[in-house]
Design a protein around this motif. Structure first.
Motif, PDB file in Angstrom:
ATOM      1  N   TYR A 426       7.263  -7.201  -3.164  1.00 38.81           N
ATOM      2  CA  TYR A 426       6.525  -7.031  -1.910  1.00 38.81           C
ATOM      3  C   TYR A 426       5.159  -7.698  -1.976  1.00 38.81           C
ATOM      4  N   THR A 427       4.475  -7.546  -3.091  1.00 44.47           N
ATOM      5  CA  THR A 427       3.156  -8.168  -3.222  1.00 44.47           C
ATOM      6  C   THR A 427       3.248  -9.685  -3.058  1.00 44.47           C
ATOM      7  N   LYS A 428       4.241 -10.295  -3.671  1.00 43.45           N
ATOM      8  CA  LYS A 428       4.404 -11.754  -3.588  1.00 43.45           C
ATOM      9  C   LYS A 428       4.718 -12.211  -2.170  1.00 43.45           C
ATOM     10  N   GLN A 429       5.409 -11.362  -1.402  1.00 44.88           N
ATOM     11  CA  GLN A 429       5.884 -11.797  -0.089  1.00 44.88           C
ATOM     12  C   GLN A 429       5.028 -11.296   1.070  1.00 44.88           C
ATOM     13  N   GLN A 430       3.945 -10.591   0.786  1.00 45.38           N
ATOM     14  CA  GLN A 430       3.167 -10.009   1.875  1.00 45.38           C
ATOM     15  C   GLN A 430       2.582 -11.056   2.814  1.00 45.38           C
ATOM     16  N   ASP A 431       2.047 -12.131   2.281  1.00 42.77           N
ATOM     17  CA  ASP A 431       1.482 -13.149   3.169  1.00 42.77           C
ATOM     18  C   ASP A 431       2.545 -13.707   4.108  1.00 42.77           C
ATOM     19  N   THR A 432       3.725 -13.997   3.567  1.00 39.09           N
ATOM     20  CA  THR A 432       4.814 -14.519   4.396  1.00 39.09           C
ATOM     21  C   THR A 432       5.255 -13.488   5.427  1.00 39.09           C
ATOM     22  N   ALA A 433       5.402 -12.232   4.979  1.00 41.43           N
ATOM     23  CA  ALA A 433       5.870 -11.175   5.874  1.00 41.43           C
ATOM     24  C   ALA A 433       4.860 -10.880   6.979  1.00 41.43           C
ATOM     25  N   PHE A 434       3.585 -10.779   6.630  1.00 40.57           N
ATOM     26  CA  PHE A 434       2.564 -10.496   7.636  1.00 40.57           C
ATOM     27  C   PHE A 434       2.346 -11.695   8.555  1.00 40.57           C
ATOM     28  N   ALA A 435       2.513 -12.899   8.035  1.00 42.59           N
ATOM     29  CA  ALA A 435       2.400 -14.097   8.877  1.00 42.59           C
ATOM     30  C   ALA A 435       3.509 -14.123   9.926  1.00 42.59           C
ATOM     31  N   LEU A 436       4.703 -13.679   9.530  1.00 48.71           N
ATOM     32  CA  LEU A 436       5.799 -13.589  10.501  1.00 48.71           C
ATOM     33  C   LEU A 436       5.442 -12.607  11.608  1.00 48.71           C
ATOM     34  N   GLN A 438       2.436 -11.790  12.567  1.00 42.59           N
ATOM     35  CA  GLN A 438       1.370 -12.403  13.362  1.00 42.59           C
ATOM     36  C   GLN A 438       1.947 -13.413  14.351  1.00 42.59           C
ATOM     37  N   LYS A 439       2.941 -14.173  13.913  1.00 37.89           N
ATOM     38  CA  LYS A 439       3.603 -15.154  14.778  1.00 37.89           C
ATOM     39  C   LYS A 439       4.189 -14.479  16.012  1.00 37.89           C
ATOM     40  N   TYR A 440       4.798 -13.313  15.822  1.00 32.25           N
ATOM     41  CA  TYR A 440       5.462 -12.627  16.925  1.00 32.25           C
ATOM     42  C   TYR A 440       4.554 -11.642  17.656  1.00 32.25           C
ATOM     43  N   GLY A 441       3.305 -11.538  17.234  1.00 29.38           N
ATOM     44  CA  GLY A 441       2.393 -10.607  17.891  1.00 29.38           C
ATOM     45  C   GLY A 441       2.686  -9.157  17.587  1.00 29.38           C
ATOM     46  N   MET A 442       3.262  -8.889  16.403  1.00 29.83           N
ATOM     47  CA  MET A 442       3.513  -7.515  15.972  1.00 29.83           C
ATOM     48  C   MET A 442       2.296  -7.002  15.207  1.00 29.83           C
ATOM     49  N   HIS A 443       1.814  -5.824  15.573  1.00 34.03           N
ATOM     50  CA  HIS A 443       0.581  -5.321  14.965  1.00 34.03           C
ATOM     51  C   HIS A 443       0.774  -4.056  14.127  1.00 34.03           C
ATOM     52  N   THR A 444       1.997  -3.537  14.051  1.00 36.51           N
ATOM     53  CA  THR A 444       2.225  -2.304  13.298  1.00 36.51           C
ATOM     54  C   THR A 444       3.461  -2.454  12.427  1.00 36.51           C
ATOM     55  N   VAL A 445       3.348  -2.010  11.162  1.00 40.15           N
ATOM     56  CA  VAL A 445       4.495  -2.022  10.256  1.00 40.15           C
ATOM     57  C   VAL A 445       4.607  -0.666   9.577  1.00 40.15           C
ATOM     58  N   LYS A 446       5.841  -0.193   9.482  1.00 36.55           N
ATOM     59  CA  LYS A 446       6.151   0.991   8.691  1.00 36.55           C
ATOM     60  C   LYS A 446       6.649   0.509   7.336  1.00 36.55           C
ATOM     61  N   THR A 447       5.935   0.865   6.274  1.00 35.78           N
ATOM     62  CA  THR A 447       6.350   0.482   4.924  1.00 35.78           C
ATOM     63  C   THR A 447       7.045   1.656   4.249  1.00 35.78           C
ATOM     64  N   GLY A 448       7.903   1.349   3.286  1.00 36.02           N
ATOM     65  CA  GLY A 448       8.605   2.384   2.552  1.00 36.02           C
ATOM     66  C   GLY A 448       8.687   2.059   1.074  1.00 36.02           C
ATOM     67  N   TYR A 449       8.705   3.092   0.229  1.00 34.15           N
ATOM     68  CA  TYR A 449       8.733   2.924  -1.228  1.00 34.15           C
ATOM     69  C   TYR A 449       9.703   3.922  -1.857  1.00 34.15           C
ATOM     70  N   GLU A 480      -4.151  -8.859  11.232  1.00 33.08           N
ATOM     71  CA  GLU A 480      -4.215  -7.891  12.326  1.00 33.08           C
ATOM     72  C   GLU A 480      -2.960  -7.025  12.354  1.00 33.08           C
ATOM     73  N   VAL A 481      -2.643  -6.464  11.199  1.00 32.01           N
ATOM     74  CA  VAL A 481      -1.488  -5.589  11.037  1.00 32.01           C
ATOM     75  C   VAL A 481      -1.965  -4.217  10.581  1.00 32.01           C
ATOM     76  N   ALA A 482      -1.444  -3.167  11.208  1.00 30.59           N
ATOM     77  CA  ALA A 482      -1.755  -1.784  10.838  1.00 30.59           C
ATOM     78  C   ALA A 482      -0.591  -1.199  10.052  1.00 30.59           C
ATOM     79  N   ILE A 483      -0.913  -0.358   9.068  1.00 27.69           N
ATOM     80  CA  ILE A 483       0.081   0.172   8.127  1.00 27.69           C
ATOM     81  C   ILE A 483       0.362   1.644   8.392  1.00 27.69           C
ATOM     82  N   ASN A 484       1.650   1.962   8.538  1.00 20.13           N
ATOM     83  CA  ASN A 484       2.156   3.335   8.567  1.00 20.13           C
ATOM     84  C   ASN A 484       3.020   3.483   7.316  1.00 20.13           C
ATOM     85  N   ALA A 485       2.466   4.071   6.261  1.00 20.39           N
ATOM     86  CA  ALA A 485       3.112   4.051   4.943  1.00 20.39           C
ATOM     87  C   ALA A 485       3.977   5.283   4.721  1.00 20.39           C
TER      88      ALA A 485
END
Length: 706
Positions: A426-436, A438-449, A480-485
């Motif tokens: 996840y750490t390696k892919q965060q820039d790619t994932a958050f950039a995606l 940002q591209k779509y105008g999504m501002h909230t992500v629910k993360t899971g562990y 510009e992404v908010a985290i719901n962990a």
């Protein structure tokens, strides 16, 4: 975001002196009801005492540290200097339970130095509020203690003076998803819950409790122990000495190191906190935890909008659909990676159905779980690194079309990142994932562990993961992404500093009602949660289940509340993102109670706790920002009760359209959970009504300004 307003700021040094005879080692709260005394004993051991309303509630409690390859901070200290000050400001939350937050405390700073070689020194700072205290250790720059410091244990004590009635969960290093226990402090036995069968991961090494842990005394004194500003440090559990009624910090460790915390000089620890009130409602109204955090570092976060949301989620827990694309419904057999199993929930058509429903019903977002490849490989696999990539969709999910359709309807798509606890991937892919996103105008992500942390040997609540969670929030803010962990580290008020950390799980949630083998969450669960877990911060509990029994899916499971209580939770259990968690068809079949979910707010100007007893019941009123509408929610445990609601919080000379949703006649969480009465009533400022709550029941009231 509104600019913080400092209404009053005074920083007056009352005492700063070198003479041990005149040093000030006492500090009181602004209202003088709470007093902290500090001193060192004849061995030079630092300790503190806390008095509330002239009664000692925390007696002589020692402080110190053990280090790897260095002498402990244990004794032989002298007080070199003290200083005290007062501070008073009002700052504004960009979103939250209220708009204006008063931050008023008196501070005592004690500078300690060893009186024998190597004469190292450190400071202890106390901030004393009217409703509690926070204290932390400061390690200033010094020649005799420099470079990297390896802490093997922190010895912070809370020596209690009464066998308090205690509401607690075990000091699990890996998960908070335990039911709360109610016992005397002297009867706590956390080890009985080791290796719990309903948990994906668990490790309980000591008879310890996780925080917040709340206690109620015989005279009504309420205490709750927690921590604030947990940054680059290990999470703190509290080891319980049942004979001596003592709590002592027990930091979460790692199997990969022979220390628990590594810090570089100089540094400060998190704040150790104690809420202290003479009633239960004041615990919820307290801002102690957020006030002990630094101000907003992100600036304008208006790109995040508090919202209600629906989503592809509950149907998977019921077994109606699956997260994966090419496995059988129970995720036990792989079929064909290029061919759908026919039960995949995150398909374009299904998501559009949720978008249509949300658009019609004042709901701003749709959560989509199971949209990305990897779900077929993540359960039961020891090596989960590389399983998810967070950008590649399953063949039946057209993300371009879904986002386009959502924008057309005015509905946001909430992203989902299940990491399977494979943190390096996840750490390696965060820039790619958050950039995606940002591209779509999504501002909230629910993360899971879910699962044991990778790399092996780390725990969810140790320093490694504390840093991972916090770094994820900081990285997300750049996009510009908010985290719901979910499966998170505990909330410690960092939402003030990083307002894109919006909500989190961190408790035994609604999903346990769908699949746990121990009967799900009992009716007393949430009346305890409101006075324990909720003191730390917002909760993504996913309320709003209307199909209480769901026998067509799982005959052995159900939600253990009435439908009226499910409505009340939108007010009682706070989060800036609130899910309408049930299936669309269940809401469409119950339009009258669903009206409350359509109307209720999620972002509040004012919160007032009208009444409550820890573990029994609670009633909360909240005033919505912008509209000025009020909403009231009340819940009870397994006991029926009458609750008086006094509307003294309403605006004078204002009329409201008032609807009350309450338990129907003969309602019962098990025997008759769907019985609900909905009626319009008339109230004005100062009006009083009595509401009957069924066993496991509740009520909700909307007051819409005319």
């Amino acid at each position: 975001m509104k600019t913080p307003l400092i209404t009053l700021l005074i920083a007056l040094v009352f005492c700063s002196c070198q003479s041990e005879d005149t040093q000030k080692t006492e500090v009181a709260s602004p209202n003088k009801n709470l007093v902290v005394d500090f001193d060192v004993n004849t061995e030079g051991r630092p300790y503190y005492v806390v008095k509330f309303n002239n009664k000692t509630v925390v007696d002589t409690s020692y402080l110190g540290f053990e280090f790897k390859d260095a002498p402990a901070f244990h004794k032989n200290f002298i007080i070199k200097n003290t200083s005290s000050s007062t501070f008073n400001e009002t700052w504004q939350m960009p979103w939250g339970e209220q708009l204006d937050v008063v931050n008023h405390y008196n501070e005592l700073k004690v500078e300690l130095q060893e009186k024998t070689s190597p004469e190292r020194f450190f400071n202890i700072v106390f901030k004393v509020y009217d409703d509690g205290i926070g204290f932390r250790y400061e390690f200033p720059k010094q020649a005799r203690l420099k470079g990297d410091i390896f802490i093997t244990e922190e010895h912070t004590e809370f020596n209690l003076t009464e066998d308090y009635n205690t509401f607690w969960i075990p000091g699990d290093w890996d998960i908070y998803e335990h039911l709360y226990n109610t016992t005397a402090l002297s009867e706590i036995n956390a080890l009985q819950f080791a290796n719990h069968k309903n948990l994906a991961q668990t490790y309980i090494p000591e008879n310890a409790v996780n925080t917040p842990v709340t206690m109620v005394g015989a005279d009504g004194t309420h205490l709750s122990f927690h921590e604030a500003a947990l940054v680059d440090y290990s999470g703190m559990t509290l080891k319980v000495d049942t004979e001596n009624l003592n709590l002592k910090s027990n930091l979460v460790g790692s199997e990969n190191t022979d220390y628990k915390v590594k810090r570089t000089m100089p540094f400060n620890t998190p704040w150790r906190t104690i809420h202290i009130t003479d009633n239960a409602p004041d615990l919820i109204e307290s801002n102690l935890i957020v006030n002990l955090n630094e101000p907003n570092k992100l600036g304008d976060v208006s790109w995040f909008k508090p919202m209600k949301y629906t989503g592809v989620w509950w149907e998977m827990h019921l077994g109606k659909s699956s997260w994966d694309y090419g496995m059988t419904q129970d995720m036990s057999t792989w079929t064909d990676g290029d061919k759908s199993n026919g039960t995949h929930g995150a398909n374009t058509e299904n998501v559009k159905r949720f978008i249509d429903f949300s658009a019609k019903n004042n709901i701003g977002g749709v959560l989509v779980e199971g949209w990305n490849t990897g779900w077929e490989h993540w359960i039961g696999f020891e090596d989960r690194e590389g399983v998810f990539d967070f950008v590649t969709t399953y063949p039946d999910y057209d993300i371009d079309e879904v986002v386009r359709y959502g924008k057309e309807k005015g509905v946001d798509i909430i992203m989902h990142h299940e990491t399977s606890a494979a943190t390096e991937t996840y750490t390696k892919q965060q820039d790619t994932a958050f950039a995606l996103m940002q591209k779509y105008g999504m501002h909230t992500v629910k993360t899971g562990y879910v699962g044991k942390i990778l790399p092996k040997g780390e725990y969810h609540h140790g320093q490694y993961m504390v840093n991972h969670y916090n770094n994820t929030v900081i990285k997300a803010a750049k996009y510009e992404v908010a985290i719901n962990a979910h499966e998170p580290i505990k909330a410690t008020g960092l939402r003030r500093t990083y307002p894109n950390t919006i909500s989190r799980e961190g408790l035994r949630g609604q999903e346990f009602n769908a699949w746990a083998t121990d009967g799900g969450n009992p009716p007393e669960h949430l009346p305890i949660v409101a006075f324990t877990r909720m003191l730390s911060g917002p909760i993504d509990f996913t309320p709003g289940i209307f199909n209480i029994k769901f026998d067509e899916f799982k005959k052995d499971n159900q939600v253990n509340t009435t439908i009226a209580q499910q409505l009340a939770l939108y007010v009682v259990i706070y989060s800036p993102v609130q899910m309408a968690a049930d299936l669309v068809e269940h809401y469409e079949a119950n339009p009258e109670p669903f009206q409350f979910i359509k109307d209720v707010g999620v972002d509040w100007e004012t919160t007032k706790v009208l009444n409550g007893v820890v573990g029994d019941y609670v009633t909360i009123a909240r005033k919505e920002r912008e509209t000025g509408n009020w909403f009231v929610g009340g819940i009870t445990d397994e006991k029926a009760r009458d609750i008086d609601v006094v509307f003294d919080f309403l605006d004078a000379d204002q009329t409201y359209e008032v609807i009350i949703y309450k338990d129907g006649e003969n309602a019962h969480w098990d025997n008759n959970p769907l019985a609900i009465t909905i009626e319009k009533i008339e109230v004005s400022k100062g009006s009083k009504i009595n509401v009957k709550l069924a066993e496991g029941g509740g009520f909700a009231i909307s007051l819409i300004k005319k």
